[in-house]
Design a protein around this motif. Structure first.
Motif, short mmCIF file in Angstrom:
data_model
loop_
_atom_site.label_atom_id
_atom_site.label_comp_id
_atom_site.label_asym_id
_atom_site.label_seq_id
_atom_site.Cartn_x
_atom_site.Cartn_y
_atom_site.Cartn_z
N LEU A 29 0.84 -1.20 0.00
CA LEU A 29 0.00 0.00 0.00
C LEU A 29 0.87 1.25 0.00
N LYS A 30 0.41 2.26 -0.74
CA LYS A 30 1.13 3.53 -0.80
C LYS A 30 0.13 4.67 -0.84
N ALA A 31 0.47 5.78 -0.20
CA ALA A 31 -0.36 6.98 -0.27
C ALA A 31 -0.48 7.38 -1.74
N GLY A 32 -1.69 7.77 -2.14
CA GLY A 32 -1.93 8.18 -3.51
C GLY A 32 -2.49 7.09 -4.41
N MET A 33 -2.45 5.83 -3.96
CA MET A 33 -3.04 4.74 -4.76
C MET A 33 -4.53 5.00 -4.92
N SER A 34 -5.07 4.58 -6.04
CA SER A 34 -6.51 4.73 -6.25
C SER A 34 -7.26 3.63 -5.49
N LYS A 35 -8.53 3.88 -5.24
CA LYS A 35 -9.35 2.88 -4.56
C LYS A 35 -9.43 1.61 -5.40
N ALA A 36 -9.46 1.75 -6.72
CA ALA A 36 -9.51 0.58 -7.60
C ALA A 36 -8.24 -0.26 -7.46
N GLU A 37 -7.08 0.39 -7.34
CA GLU A 37 -5.82 -0.34 -7.16
C GLU A 37 -5.82 -1.10 -5.83
N VAL A 38 -6.34 -0.46 -4.79
CA VAL A 38 -6.40 -1.10 -3.48
C VAL A 38 -7.32 -2.32 -3.54
N GLU A 39 -8.47 -2.17 -4.19
CA GLU A 39 -9.41 -3.29 -4.30
C GLU A 39 -8.84 -4.42 -5.15
N GLN A 40 -8.02 -4.10 -6.11
CA GLN A 40 -7.36 -5.14 -6.90
C GLN A 40 -6.38 -5.92 -6.01
N LEU A 41 -5.73 -5.23 -5.08
CA LEU A 41 -4.75 -5.85 -4.19
C LEU A 41 -5.43 -6.62 -3.06
N LEU A 42 -6.44 -6.01 -2.41
CA LEU A 42 -7.05 -6.59 -1.21
C LEU A 42 -8.42 -7.21 -1.42
N GLY A 43 -9.03 -6.99 -2.57
CA GLY A 43 -10.39 -7.46 -2.80
C GLY A 43 -11.38 -6.41 -2.33
N ALA A 44 -12.65 -6.77 -2.31
CA ALA A 44 -13.70 -5.84 -1.88
C ALA A 44 -13.59 -5.58 -0.38
N PRO A 45 -13.82 -4.34 0.05
CA PRO A 45 -13.73 -4.05 1.48
C PRO A 45 -14.86 -4.71 2.27
N PHE A 71 -9.56 7.33 2.50
CA PHE A 71 -9.43 7.85 1.14
C PHE A 71 -9.91 9.29 1.08
N ALA A 72 -9.26 10.09 0.24
CA ALA A 72 -9.71 11.43 -0.11
C ALA A 72 -9.81 11.45 -1.62
N ASP A 73 -11.01 11.71 -2.13
CA ASP A 73 -11.26 11.67 -3.58
C ASP A 73 -10.79 10.36 -4.20
N ASP A 74 -11.11 9.25 -3.53
CA ASP A 74 -10.79 7.89 -3.98
C ASP A 74 -9.29 7.62 -4.15
N GLN A 75 -8.47 8.33 -3.38
CA GLN A 75 -7.04 8.06 -3.34
C GLN A 75 -6.62 7.85 -1.89
N VAL A 76 -5.70 6.90 -1.66
CA VAL A 76 -5.26 6.59 -0.31
C VAL A 76 -4.62 7.81 0.33
#
Length: 85
Positions: A29-45, A71-76
């Motif tokens: 995980l990194k600051a600035g990642m999109s929510k879609a990238e996070v969901e690709q990594l971790l699956g659905a919340p 998230f702020a504006d769908d970015q970590v």
């Protein structure tokens, strides 16, 4: 080892490997990642809540292992984890 024991052991290992809430994925995980990238990594919340462009989502459960991401504006913006292996 009996066939049944081997089958149970294999199933346990497979289930453990499927859990995406772990230290390895947390470290990706990194600051600035999109929510879609996070969901690709971790699956659905497990759950999400938010308003006015900010949201907080969590994966896993607080009794075992979990990852929480803001998230702020769908970015970590911020993230934390507990009980990760």
């Amino acid at each position: 080892m009996s066939f049944r024991s081997a089958l149970v052991l294999g199933a346990c290992l497979l289930l453990a490997a499927c859990n995406k809430v772990n230290q390895e994925n947390f470290s990706r995980l990194k600051a600035g990642m999109s929510k879609a990238e996070v969901e690709q990594l971790l699956g659905a919340p497990t759950e999400c809540a938010g308003a006015l462009g900010f949201s907080s989502c969590s994966w896993g459960n607080e009794q075992a292992a979990f990852i929480s991401i803001q998230f702020a504006d769908d970015q970590v913006l911020l993230f934390s984890g507990k009980g990760l292996k």
